[in-house]
Design a protein around this motif. Sequence first.
Motif, PDB file in Angstrom:
ATOM      1  N   ILE A   6       0.401  -0.798   0.159  1.00  0.00           N
ATOM      2  CA  ILE A   6       0.034  -0.245  -0.141  1.00  0.00           C
ATOM      3  C   ILE A   6       1.056   1.166  -0.382  1.00  0.00           C
ATOM      4  N   GLY A   7       1.890   1.043   0.742  1.00  0.00           N
ATOM      5  CA  GLY A   7       2.805   2.216   1.034  1.00  0.00           C
ATOM      6  C   GLY A   7       3.510   2.488  -0.200  1.00  0.00           C
ATOM      7  N   GLY A   8       3.465   1.497  -1.232  1.00  0.00           N
ATOM      8  CA  GLY A   8       4.291   0.970  -1.901  1.00  0.00           C
ATOM      9  C   GLY A   8       3.834   2.260  -3.800  1.00  0.00           C
ATOM     10  N   ILE A   9       2.646   1.805  -3.351  1.00  0.00           N
ATOM     11  CA  ILE A   9       1.107   2.460  -4.804  1.00  0.00           C
ATOM     12  C   ILE A   9       1.343   3.971  -4.114  1.00  0.00           C
ATOM     13  N   ILE A  10       0.894   3.873  -2.299  1.00  0.00           N
ATOM     14  CA  ILE A  10       1.053   5.392  -2.326  1.00  0.00           C
ATOM     15  C   ILE A  10       2.451   6.157  -2.877  1.00  0.00           C
ATOM     16  N   LEU A  11       3.144   5.844  -2.461  1.00  0.00           N
ATOM     17  CA  LEU A  11       4.595   6.496  -2.890  1.00  0.00           C
ATOM     18  C   LEU A  11       4.766   6.786  -5.263  1.00  0.00           C
ATOM     19  N   ILE A  12       4.518   5.580  -5.711  1.00  0.00           N
ATOM     20  CA  ILE A  12       4.452   5.390  -6.945  1.00  0.00           C
ATOM     21  C   ILE A  12       3.073   6.931  -7.801  1.00  0.00           C
ATOM     22  N   ILE A  13       1.672   6.380  -6.934  1.00  0.00           N
ATOM     23  CA  ILE A  13       1.229   7.744  -7.067  1.00  0.00           C
ATOM     24  C   ILE A  13       1.531   9.379  -7.415  1.00  0.00           C
ATOM     25  N   ALA A  14       1.984   9.245  -5.979  1.00  0.00           N
ATOM     26  CA  ALA A  14       2.796  10.425  -5.576  1.00  0.00           C
ATOM     27  C   ALA A  14       4.020  10.962  -6.643  1.00  0.00           C
ATOM     28  N   LEU A  15       5.351   9.705  -6.726  1.00  0.00           N
ATOM     29  CA  LEU A  15       6.034  10.321  -8.321  1.00  0.00           C
ATOM     30  C   LEU A  15       5.319  10.792  -9.425  1.00  0.00           C
ATOM     31  N   LEU A  16       4.591   9.790  -9.338  1.00  0.00           N
ATOM     32  CA  LEU A  16       3.956  10.137 -11.003  1.00  0.00           C
ATOM     33  C   LEU A  16       3.243  11.591 -10.878  1.00  0.00           C
ATOM     34  N   ALA A  17       2.679  12.050  -9.978  1.00  0.00           N
ATOM     35  CA  ALA A  17       2.110  13.454  -9.754  1.00  0.00           C
ATOM     36  C   ALA A  17       2.875  14.190 -10.218  1.00  0.00           C
ATOM     37  N   GLY A  18       4.040  14.164  -8.859  1.00  0.00           N
ATOM     38  CA  GLY A  18       4.861  15.183  -8.630  1.00  0.00           C
ATOM     39  C   GLY A  18       5.813  15.634 -10.147  1.00  0.00           C
ATOM     40  N   THR A  19       5.794  14.336 -10.900  1.00  0.00           N
ATOM     41  CA  THR A  19       6.561  14.897 -12.604  1.00  0.00           C
ATOM     42  C   THR A  19       5.740  15.570 -13.374  1.00  0.00           C
ATOM     43  N   TYR A  20       4.084  15.160 -12.891  1.00  0.00           N
ATOM     44  CA  TYR A  20       3.246  15.430 -14.012  1.00  0.00           C
ATOM     45  C   TYR A  20       3.045  17.316 -13.371  1.00  0.00           C
ATOM     46  N   PHE A  21       3.605  17.351 -12.152  1.00  0.00           N
ATOM     47  CA  PHE A  21       3.266  18.504 -12.222  1.00  0.00           C
ATOM     48  C   PHE A  21       4.091  19.510 -12.479  1.00  0.00           C
ATOM     49  N   ALA A  22       5.550  18.233 -12.619  1.00  0.00           N
ATOM     50  CA  ALA A  22       6.632  19.759 -13.135  1.00  0.00           C
ATOM     51  C   ALA A  22       6.648  19.881 -14.841  1.00  0.00           C
ATOM     52  N   ALA A  23       5.954  18.614 -15.579  1.00  0.00           N
ATOM     53  CA  ALA A  23       6.294  18.396 -16.864  1.00  0.00           C
ATOM     54  C   ALA A  23       4.877  18.235 -17.454  1.00  0.00           C
ATOM     55  N   GLY A  24       4.344  18.626 -17.185  1.00  0.00           N
ATOM     56  CA  GLY A  24       2.724  17.961 -17.272  1.00  0.00           C
ATOM     57  C   GLY A  24       2.244  18.754 -18.670  1.00  0.00           C
ATOM     58  N   GLY A  29      -0.480  18.208 -26.653  1.00  0.00           N
ATOM     59  CA  GLY A  29      -0.008  17.741 -27.833  1.00  0.00           C
ATOM     60  C   GLY A  29      -0.052  16.606 -29.060  1.00  0.00           C
ATOM     61  N   ASP A  30       0.329  16.809 -29.979  1.00  0.00           N
ATOM     62  CA  ASP A  30       1.033  15.051 -30.862  1.00  0.00           C
ATOM     63  C   ASP A  30       2.288  14.609 -30.944  1.00  0.00           C
ATOM     64  N   ASP A  31       2.728  15.167 -30.293  1.00  0.00           N
ATOM     65  CA  ASP A  31       4.181  15.339 -29.925  1.00  0.00           C
ATOM     66  C   ASP A  31       4.348  13.336 -28.970  1.00  0.00           C
ATOM     67  N   TYR A  32       4.606  12.931 -29.834  1.00  0.00           N
ATOM     68  CA  TYR A  32       4.691  11.077 -29.454  1.00  0.00           C
ATOM     69  C   TYR A  32       6.163  10.344 -28.613  1.00  0.00           C
ATOM     70  N   ILE A  33       6.784  11.207 -29.032  1.00  0.00           N
ATOM     71  CA  ILE A  33       8.404  11.826 -28.451  1.00  0.00           C
ATOM     72  C   ILE A  33       8.519  12.041 -26.614  1.00  0.00           C
ATOM     73  N   ASN A  34       7.203  12.575 -26.316  1.00  0.00           N
ATOM     74  CA  ASN A  34       6.951  13.066 -24.859  1.00  0.00           C
ATOM     75  C   ASN A  34       6.382  12.439 -24.332  1.00  0.00           C
ATOM     76  N   SER A  35       5.006  11.321 -25.109  1.00  0.00           N
ATOM     77  CA  SER A  35       4.565  10.816 -24.406  1.00  0.00           C
ATOM     78  C   SER A  35       5.499   9.400 -24.267  1.00  0.00           C
ATOM     79  N   LEU A  36       6.501   8.993 -24.689  1.00  0.00           N
ATOM     80  CA  LEU A  36       7.169   7.596 -24.535  1.00  0.00           C
ATOM     81  C   LEU A  36       7.621   8.055 -23.082  1.00  0.00           C
ATOM     82  N   THR A  37       8.025   9.685 -23.351  1.00  0.00           N
ATOM     83  CA  THR A  37       9.054   9.669 -22.326  1.00  0.00           C
ATOM     84  C   THR A  37       8.309   9.604 -20.313  1.00  0.00           C
ATOM     85  N   MET A  38       7.463  10.135 -20.269  1.00  0.00           N
ATOM     86  CA  MET A  38       5.940   9.598 -19.831  1.00  0.00           C
ATOM     87  C   MET A  38       6.138   8.344 -19.422  1.00  0.00           C
ATOM     88  N   LEU A  39       5.926   7.125 -20.674  1.00  0.00           N
ATOM     89  CA  LEU A  39       5.479   6.078 -20.564  1.00  0.00           C
ATOM     90  C   LEU A  39       6.562   5.366 -19.474  1.00  0.00           C
TER      91      LEU A  39
END
Length: 296
Positions: A6-24, A29-39
Amino acid sequence: MKSMVIGGIILIIALLAGTYFAAGDAFNGDDYINSLTMLGAVAIITITVFVALKYVNQMKNDTASGELAEEKWDGIGEYKNPIPTGWGLAFIGTILWMFWYFTVGYPINGFSQIGQWNEETLEYNAKFEKKWENPSEETLKAMGQSLFLVQCAPCHGVDGEGIAGKAQDLTKRMSKDQIVHVIKNGSNYLASSYPGGMPPMMLTEEAEINQVAEYIANGFKGEQPASYAVCAGCHGADGEGMPFVAPNIRAYDDALVMAVLKDGKKGNIGSMPSFSGRLNETQEKALASYIRSLGE
């Protein structure tokens, strides 16, 4: 273990949220390179967290087991256990992903902003070199002034007079003190252009040294002292030097300025660092043209 998951899932969500907040905004747009980077970020964060949880759990609960190897170091042995399956699969998967990325995901021969910038820069440089291939003396002097103010003025001063003796006074070729210093100590600091260098001269009498120094510092005016013949053997009777033998001691010609820019210089008041690679040949000639004009 359940609480760790449960703690790991919460950490993953927090890290992903921080990543999206910083570079969301980069993922819109249509740049698939950025989508690959997020993936890739999602995969790395998820795998890292769960692998860390797995091994933390093993360290807490597992005990060492397996067949011990015969070799021991200071009484410490190793088990002949295979590498973790997940680690091996991740390693192979990373290699496969690398080949996919360079051939399909982001081809090395595909469009690149950096590549475009490099091509445009090379094209501009070619146009610049062609435009200024044969500039007039007035053009060289104007170009040299701007170069001097940026590259030389911090030490030599905007007027070229050396900032009260802190650097060479470029409004005249050489001072008497400089000439006396070179006669007594020699000069071997322009090795790439004048490989022979100059050893301490055969002039040893102070009177002769002063006569030669005054004659050269005065711009070769007046009666030439007989002892100048020692200098003329390399620098010439007119002081204009000889290619690859000795520099011009009468004026700042192109060859001398380019040699100093390449090798630097050491004299009686300090050292000048090399400027090799900073300027192209046309710019070096322009700087020489402007320096000569300072004494006019």
